[in-house]
Design a protein around this motif. Structure first.
Motif, PDB file in Angstrom:
ATOM      1  N   ASN A 177      80.050   9.027  34.532  1.00 37.93           N
ATOM      2  CA  ASN A 177      79.631   9.456  35.856  1.00 37.93           C
ATOM      3  C   ASN A 177      79.269  10.939  35.824  1.00 37.93           C
ATOM      4  O   ASN A 177      79.314  11.576  34.764  1.00 37.93           O
ATOM      5  CB  ASN A 177      80.731   9.187  36.898  1.00 37.93           C
ATOM      6  CG  ASN A 177      82.088   9.717  36.445  1.00 37.93           C
ATOM      7  OD1 ASN A 177      82.190  10.841  35.928  1.00 37.93           O
ATOM      8  ND2 ASN A 177      83.129   8.913  36.620  1.00 37.93           N
ATOM      9  N   ALA A 178      78.916  11.498  36.990  1.00 35.44           N
ATOM     10  CA  ALA A 178      78.493  12.901  37.061  1.00 35.44           C
ATOM     11  C   ALA A 178      79.613  13.851  36.656  1.00 35.44           C
ATOM     12  O   ALA A 178      79.369  14.872  35.999  1.00 35.44           O
ATOM     13  CB  ALA A 178      78.013  13.214  38.479  1.00 35.44           C
ATOM     14  N   SER A 179      80.856  13.542  37.024  1.00 34.83           N
ATOM     15  CA  SER A 179      81.994  14.403  36.673  1.00 34.83           C
ATOM     16  C   SER A 179      82.191  14.452  35.161  1.00 34.83           C
ATOM     17  O   SER A 179      82.560  15.502  34.598  1.00 34.83           O
ATOM     18  CB  SER A 179      83.271  13.899  37.345  1.00 34.83           C
ATOM     19  OG  SER A 179      83.149  13.946  38.745  1.00 34.83           O
ATOM     20  N   HIS A 180      81.931  13.342  34.506  1.00 33.76           N
ATOM     21  CA  HIS A 180      82.073  13.264  33.051  1.00 33.76           C
ATOM     22  C   HIS A 180      81.101  14.232  32.365  1.00 33.76           C
ATOM     23  O   HIS A 180      81.445  14.903  31.381  1.00 33.76           O
ATOM     24  CB  HIS A 180      81.813  11.832  32.597  1.00 33.76           C
ATOM     25  CG  HIS A 180      82.198  11.571  31.172  1.00 33.76           C
ATOM     26  ND1 HIS A 180      81.728  10.490  30.457  1.00 33.76           N
ATOM     27  CD2 HIS A 180      83.003  12.251  30.308  1.00 33.76           C
ATOM     28  CE1 HIS A 180      82.220  10.514  29.240  1.00 33.76           C
ATOM     29  NE2 HIS A 180      82.997  11.574  29.125  1.00 33.76           N
ATOM     30  N   SER A 182      79.946  17.056  33.633  1.00 33.40           N
ATOM     31  CA  SER A 182      80.468  18.410  33.840  1.00 33.40           C
ATOM     32  C   SER A 182      81.599  18.740  32.871  1.00 33.40           C
ATOM     33  O   SER A 182      81.672  19.856  32.337  1.00 33.40           O
ATOM     34  CB  SER A 182      80.962  18.561  35.287  1.00 33.40           C
ATOM     35  OG  SER A 182      79.912  18.391  36.196  1.00 33.40           O
ATOM     36  N   GLU A 183      82.474  17.773  32.622  1.00 35.59           N
ATOM     37  CA  GLU A 183      83.606  17.997  31.716  1.00 35.59           C
ATOM     38  C   GLU A 183      83.128  18.280  30.292  1.00 35.59           C
ATOM     39  O   GLU A 183      83.625  19.199  29.624  1.00 35.59           O
ATOM     40  CB  GLU A 183      84.513  16.761  31.716  1.00 35.59           C
ATOM     41  CG  GLU A 183      85.242  16.521  33.028  1.00 35.59           C
ATOM     42  CD  GLU A 183      85.947  15.179  33.059  1.00 35.59           C
ATOM     43  OE1 GLU A 183      85.910  14.466  32.023  1.00 35.59           O
ATOM     44  OE2 GLU A 183      86.507  14.813  34.118  1.00 35.59           O
ATOM     45  N   LYS A 186      81.337  21.738  30.128  1.00 35.37           N
ATOM     46  CA  LYS A 186      82.304  22.824  30.239  1.00 35.37           C
ATOM     47  C   LYS A 186      83.069  23.011  28.932  1.00 35.37           C
ATOM     48  O   LYS A 186      83.316  24.141  28.491  1.00 35.37           O
ATOM     49  CB  LYS A 186      83.276  22.521  31.386  1.00 35.37           C
ATOM     50  CG  LYS A 186      84.294  23.619  31.627  1.00 35.37           C
ATOM     51  CD  LYS A 186      85.202  23.254  32.810  1.00 35.37           C
ATOM     52  CE  LYS A 186      86.233  24.351  33.043  1.00 35.37           C
ATOM     53  NZ  LYS A 186      87.130  24.017  34.201  1.00 35.37           N
ATOM     54  N   LYS A 220      76.323  25.456  32.017  1.00 35.32           N
ATOM     55  CA  LYS A 220      75.503  24.481  32.739  1.00 35.32           C
ATOM     56  C   LYS A 220      74.269  24.090  31.923  1.00 35.32           C
ATOM     57  O   LYS A 220      73.831  24.820  31.029  1.00 35.32           O
ATOM     58  CB  LYS A 220      75.057  25.056  34.090  1.00 35.32           C
ATOM     59  CG  LYS A 220      76.219  25.370  35.033  1.00 35.32           C
ATOM     60  CD  LYS A 220      75.735  25.910  36.362  1.00 35.32           C
ATOM     61  CE  LYS A 220      76.918  26.174  37.299  1.00 35.32           C
ATOM     62  NZ  LYS A 220      76.475  26.690  38.619  1.00 35.32           N
ATOM     63  N   ASP A 227      75.176   9.382  40.167  1.00 35.11           N
ATOM     64  CA  ASP A 227      75.708   8.230  39.435  1.00 35.11           C
ATOM     65  C   ASP A 227      75.943   6.995  40.295  1.00 35.11           C
ATOM     66  O   ASP A 227      76.391   5.965  39.800  1.00 35.11           O
ATOM     67  CB  ASP A 227      77.020   8.599  38.732  1.00 35.11           C
ATOM     68  CG  ASP A 227      78.084   9.120  39.704  1.00 35.11           C
ATOM     69  OD1 ASP A 227      77.986   8.853  40.913  1.00 35.11           O
ATOM     70  OD2 ASP A 227      79.010   9.813  39.246  1.00 35.11           O
TER      71      ASP A 227
END
Length: 435
Positions: A177-180, A182-183, A186, A220, A227
């Motif tokens: 998903n989108a959070s994945h 970002s992780e 980062k 970034k 997602d």
């Protein structure tokens, strides 16, 4: 006298050429109205009609094992208006070829006859909520990144990534998903990442080193991703033997990019219509609904295609299990003229509304816009102005058979829209002879 005698054979040749041209022109005009392929359920009879100078004949050696063809009768007033009716009787499943010939001699066109199983479905009309989780994440925007030294980077453009592409994996790690995303970005601390992208079903690679943004100090890629999506549509049919369903009749696309969303998984949720915005010339209307019992989905979505969304229902919805089945019609059975649709409006009750099928586009391969329809029902016109968003998938019924489903509205005339042949939706759903 000598000149006259010389002209006679020339005139005969000219008349012969004219006659051949006339016959071929007449034949071509008739042939355009005859489909290249017919799907006829086993045990059914069907009448093929043609007129001078065309006739059908059997060329296949084993055609009698699949179907019988008999010239039922001729309807004659003059030679040029002579009509012939050929009666087909299907015997068992299979495929046979008929030859359409000019003057019974010249092969002009092969007409394929597929003898298929009879398929019965429960027509829908229920308003349903659709929730999709994408396979990977969809790129819905790109932006420049400015680092703490004031330098700007357009990582997406430099790597060939465009809006509408799907990010499938990073360093061969499948994206959830989108959070994945970002992780992973980062954790990279600016080290180069290998991105697996997909565009129009074609995968490609892009190597990008994340940039530390001046604004918040985070690494970034300059990609805005999505997602999941959700919306309201209409159930087209349910096949009680297999448990399969079809809905919408067209693809679910991203609202910003227009890209078809690749499905990882999804759910069908019970929906309730709360309001209707009337359609007007140049501005499509909309049925607005809300989901309820979201923790108890009634079905799972298995695929999202250009011809609708499909999957399996595992719980009853609006008492669908208690409804009667109805046979489907193949395109050659559909006629221009009166029909009706089943759909749900603000009373949350499935209702029948009159329409007219004004044009049929015979098709040899699955695609939308199979027919043009026009709303004639005064009640529906008063409530919605015609066809509106959220009505997509409403089944179209004619002569006691499900013939298709509503797909699109004509923006400049909301009383008119398109429908898709039900046979394409049945095929896309995966229902077959074994179901």
């Amino acid at each position: 006298m000598k000149n006259y005698r010389k002209l006679k054979p020339i005139s005969a040749i000219s008349l012969s050429i004219f006659f051949i041209f006339f016959v071929c022109t007449l034949a071509f005009g008739i042939i355009r109205s005859i489909p290249s392929e017919y799907n006829i359920p086993v045990g059914d009879e069907y009448s093929l009609q043609t007129r001078f100078p065309l006739s059908f004949s059997m060329d296949s050696d084993d055609i009698d094992n699949i179907l019988e063809i008999n010239q039922a009768k001729n309807i004659t007033s003059t030679l040029l208006t002579k009509k012939s009716i050929f009666q087909l009787k299907t015997l068992k499943k299979g495929t046979a070829d008929l030859q359409l010939k000019i003057l019974g001699l010249i092969p002009y066109k092969t007409v394929k006859v597929n003898v298929v199983s009879k398929i019965q479905v429960i027509p829908g009309g229920e308003s349903v909520g659709v929730k999709l989780n994408t396979d990977g994440v969809l790129v819905v925007g790109v932006s420049e990144i400015t680092d703490d030294n004031g330098r700007s980077y357009n990582l997406a453009s430099n790597s060939g990534i465009k809006i509408g592409d799907t990010l499938v994996a990073i360093n061969d790690i499948k994206i959830n998903n989108a959070s994945h995303v970002s992780e992973i970005v980062k954790a990279s601390k600016g080290k180069e990442l290998n991105l697996t992208m997909k565009r129009d079903k074609r995968e490609f690679k892009a190597n990008i080193s994340p940039v530390k943004a001046e604004q918040d100090g985070q690494y970034k890629l300059g990609l805005w991703v999505r997602d999941k999506t959700a919306g309201v549509g209409t159930l087209s049919f349910f096949h009680p033997i297999s448990g399969k369903f079809g809905a919408l009749g067209h693809a679910i696309t991203d609202v910003d990019t227009g890209a078809l969303l690749s499905v990882k998984d999804g759910e069908i949720i019970k929906s309730r219509v709360v309001s209707i915005e009337q359609g007007k010339r140049g501005k499509p209307g909309e049925i607005r609904g809300v989901f309820y019992e979201t923790s108890n989905p009634v079905g799972k979505i298995e695929k999202n295609t250009q011809l609708g969304v499909y999957g399996e229902l595992f719980a009853d919805i609006a008492g669908i299990n208690n409804k009667n089945t109805m046979p489907i019609a193949y395109q050659h059975e559909i006629q221009e003229g009166p029909a009706y649709i089943l759909t749900t409006l603000d009373n949350n009750k499935i209702e029948k509304f009159d329409i007219e099928i004004t044009k049929i586009n015979f098709q040899t391969k699955p695609e939308g816009k199979s027919m043009v329809i026009k709303v004639t029902d005064k009640t529906l016109l008063e409530k919605t102005g015609g066809i509106v968003q959220g009505m997509s998938g409403s089944p179209i019924i004619q002569n006691g058979k499900v013939v298709g489903a509503v797909t699109h509205v004509l923006v400049n005339d909301p009383t008119k829209g398109y429908g898709i042949f039900i046979e394409w939706m049945i095929s896309e759903s995966g229902i077959n002879d074994k179901n």
